[in-house]
Write an enzyme that holds these catalytic residues in place. Structure first.
Site, PDB file in Angstrom:
ATOM      1  N   LYS A 208       0.849  -1.189   0.000  1.00  0.00           N
ATOM      2  CA  LYS A 208       0.000   0.000   0.000  1.00  0.00           C
ATOM      3  C   LYS A 208       0.883   1.237   0.000  1.00  0.00           C
ATOM      4  O   LYS A 208       1.961   1.238   0.606  1.00  0.00           O
ATOM      5  CB  LYS A 208      -0.895   0.027   1.244  1.00  0.00           C
ATOM      6  CG  LYS A 208      -1.708   1.306   1.394  1.00  0.00           C
ATOM      7  CD  LYS A 208      -2.511   1.335   2.681  1.00  0.00           C
ATOM      8  CE  LYS A 208      -3.277   2.642   2.812  1.00  0.00           C
ATOM      9  NZ  LYS A 208      -4.110   2.700   4.027  1.00  0.00           N
ATOM     10  N   GLU A 257      -9.076  11.695  12.430  1.00  0.00           N
ATOM     11  CA  GLU A 257      -8.187  10.637  12.928  1.00  0.00           C
ATOM     12  C   GLU A 257      -7.402  11.051  14.167  1.00  0.00           C
ATOM     13  O   GLU A 257      -6.672  12.044  14.159  1.00  0.00           O
ATOM     14  CB  GLU A 257      -7.210  10.204  11.823  1.00  0.00           C
ATOM     15  CG  GLU A 257      -6.371   9.004  12.212  1.00  0.00           C
ATOM     16  CD  GLU A 257      -5.668   8.360  11.039  1.00  0.00           C
ATOM     17  OE1 GLU A 257      -4.879   7.434  11.281  1.00  0.00           O
ATOM     18  OE2 GLU A 257      -5.892   8.777   9.888  1.00  0.00           O
ATOM     19  N   GLU A 301      -7.496  -2.877   2.830  1.00  0.00           N
ATOM     20  CA  GLU A 301      -6.741  -1.672   3.176  1.00  0.00           C
ATOM     21  C   GLU A 301      -6.861  -1.382   4.671  1.00  0.00           C
ATOM     22  O   GLU A 301      -5.880  -1.040   5.335  1.00  0.00           O
ATOM     23  CB  GLU A 301      -7.258  -0.476   2.367  1.00  0.00           C
ATOM     24  CG  GLU A 301      -6.529   0.821   2.663  1.00  0.00           C
ATOM     25  CD  GLU A 301      -7.108   2.025   1.929  1.00  0.00           C
ATOM     26  OE1 GLU A 301      -6.724   3.150   2.285  1.00  0.00           O
ATOM     27  OE2 GLU A 301      -7.951   1.846   1.020  1.00  0.00           O
ATOM     28  N   GLU A 436     -12.107  10.420  -4.628  1.00  0.00           N
ATOM     29  CA  GLU A 436     -12.043  10.380  -3.167  1.00  0.00           C
ATOM     30  C   GLU A 436     -11.326  11.612  -2.611  1.00  0.00           C
ATOM     31  O   GLU A 436     -11.754  12.194  -1.614  1.00  0.00           O
ATOM     32  CB  GLU A 436     -11.328   9.101  -2.704  1.00  0.00           C
ATOM     33  CG  GLU A 436     -11.258   8.981  -1.191  1.00  0.00           C
ATOM     34  CD  GLU A 436     -10.591   7.691  -0.737  1.00  0.00           C
ATOM     35  OE1 GLU A 436      -9.841   7.739   0.270  1.00  0.00           O
ATOM     36  OE2 GLU A 436     -10.825   6.643  -1.367  1.00  0.00           O
ATOM     37  N   LYS A 440     -12.720  14.616  -0.045  1.00  0.00           N
ATOM     38  CA  LYS A 440     -12.015  15.011   1.175  1.00  0.00           C
ATOM     39  C   LYS A 440     -11.643  16.495   1.155  1.00  0.00           C
ATOM     40  O   LYS A 440     -11.705  17.175   2.185  1.00  0.00           O
ATOM     41  CB  LYS A 440     -10.766  14.150   1.346  1.00  0.00           C
ATOM     42  CG  LYS A 440     -11.078  12.700   1.677  1.00  0.00           C
ATOM     43  CD  LYS A 440      -9.825  11.834   1.702  1.00  0.00           C
ATOM     44  CE  LYS A 440     -10.149  10.413   2.132  1.00  0.00           C
ATOM     45  NZ  LYS A 440      -8.961   9.526   2.078  1.00  0.00           N
TER      46      LYS A 440
END
Length: 457
Positions: A208, A257, A301, A436, A440
């Site tokens: 990744k 986060e 993921e 995406e 965001k």
């Protein structure tokens, strides 16, 4: 605020500073039920603003009584060493401990771009005046560092003058600026970078890698960071809010986060990876969330992040517990897979040991970590600065809370820089990943009220 009370605290700290021949922190805290952190930040547009949930905490810090800076791969451990050496003989009047605020660059190995020059590899400040709001009410603390050659009376007078400035911010009215120009890498060029990453994944060089985008706005006037924060705060969603000022530069955001939090030795964090847009109706939103929970690519993921966090904390914690399957964290424009993780910090470790071990997580870097970071340096094409890096606070008792600085913007006198990224794994599609990042970016673009006259994208 009482001059005699401050003077007494500073005199005691000065006696210790003379006896030990080193700086000593002095803190005096008092209830402040009538003060409101967001209103003060909106008026001053300086210092440090912070609002997190689970648990709820709001901070506003103004003025810098002490600064700790460090560089290189051990920067967080250097900050830890300097901070706890400074706190060893602290004089504390009231229930609130000294509290340090700051953050660090995402990658100290990358050359620093000019617009990030005000933000060091790692930079933490002791606010002169700090207002906190939590379950125990509102408290205002005065924080000073007293040297052996300090004059306590002078320190007390200076602190009272700064207190008056805190309560009486300068009047300033600024209109929302117009965008002169918006510059971003064209979509097909960014998607080509995703293709390059997918080729590396197919060769098994990477599992990744996270690729980010950088949008630069040229403005005809300075943005009002206080008004931006007010708009972010008004959304009342699951994001955590932060703003850190260095001179005329402000780094701010609304991130979903948390990297790592410590309260009396108990660590909490969560794995956050796997994303989808929000639906327009409740039924559509629910359906999108269910598809996200069932998507093999997104689940893969996400599990990479869960596994890496638990491995990184190994040897530093005990009693580690992670939820068996992810839930959904729903924000204004995007929803994420999220897995709560908790553990007990080992007695010989501190919060910044955990930060050092975790950063960068696979949610912002990739796997394997070193290979992903090398790929980002070669291919991403810009300096992330403090974007996607830890920002937060720690106190003299070892408690603290650090966020991952996502959904963020760097505001300079006549520019604004926005950042957003996404994780590239086997099964990713370049066009979907670009979309995406658009979702965001929209969160901060709406709060910033940035409407371009002309665009180079």
């Amino acid at each position: 605020m009482n001059l005699d009370a401050l003077l007494k605290v500073f005199q005691t700290a000065h006696q210790r500073a003379v006896a030990y021949q080193r700086p000593v922190i002095a803190v005096s805290s008092h209830p402040a039920p009538t003060l409101e952190a967001l209103a003060l930040y909106e008026a001053h547009r300086q210092g440090f603003f912070w609002r997190t949930h689970s648990p709820d905490l709001t901070l506003f810090g103004l003025g810098c009584a002490w600064q700790i800076e460090a560089s290189g791969p051990q920067r967080m451990l250097d900050v830890d060493r300097q901070w706890f050496a400074l706190c060893a003989d602290a004089v504390i009047d009231g229930p609130k401990a000294p509290l340090l605020l700051g953050g660090m660059r995402f990658d100290e190995q990358r050359p620093c771009a000019p617009h990030w020059a005000a933000f060091a590899d790692a930079s933490f400040q002791l606010a002169h005046w700090l207002l906190s709001e939590d379950a125990n009410g509102r408290w205002l603390r005065c924080q000073r560092v007293v040297e052996p050659d300090s004059d306590p009376a002078t320190l007390a007078r200076e602190s009272l003058a700064a207190y008056e400035q805190l309560l009486n911010p300068p009047a300033s009215a600024t209109a929302a600026p117009d965008v002169i120009e918006r510059n971003a890498l064209p979509s097909h060029q960014w998607q080509a970078k995703v293709d390059t990453a997918l080729q590396a994944i197919r060769r098994c060089d990477l599992n990744k890698v996270v690729l980010a985008r950088h949008i630069e706005y040229q403005l005809d006037a300075a943005l009002n960071s206080g008004a931006v924060m007010q708009r972010l705060h008004a959304r009342r969603n699951a994001s955590h809010l932060f703003a850190l000022h260095r001179g005329e530069h402000c780094f701010m955001g609304a991130t979903p986060e948390r990297l790592l939090s410590c309260q009396e030795g108990r660590l909490t964090t969560h794995a956050l990876a796997g994303s989808a847009r929000r639906g327009i109706t409740a039924d559509e939103d629910h359906a999108i969330g269910e598809r996200l929970l069932a998507d093999p690519k997104e689940q893969y993921e996400h599990q990479l992040v869960v596994q890496t966090i638990t491995q990184a904390l190994n040897g530093k914690v005990s009693d580690l517990q992670a939820a068996s399957c992810p839930g959904l964290l729903k924000l204004a424009t995007v929803q994420h897979l999220s897995t709560p993780i908790a553990a007990q910090l080992n007695p010989d470790k501190r919060l910044l040991d955990g930060i050092q071990a975790l950063h960068p997580t696979p949610a912002v870097g990739g796997l394997p970590r070193a290979t992903a970071m090398s790929f980002i340096r070669r291919h991403e094409g810009f300096d992330r600065g403090w974007y996607a890096a830890p920002v937060g606070w720690l106190d003299s008792k070892g408690n603290g809370d650090f966020l991952v600085a996502l959904r963020s913007a760097l505001i300079t006198p006549q520019h604004c820089h926005l950042f957003a990224g996404c994780g590239i794994v086997h099964g990713s599609w370049p066009a979907d990943e670009y979309e995406e990042t658009q979702i965001k970016l929209a969160s901060m673009e709406h709060a910033l009220l940035l409407f371009p006259r002309r665009s180079k994208t």
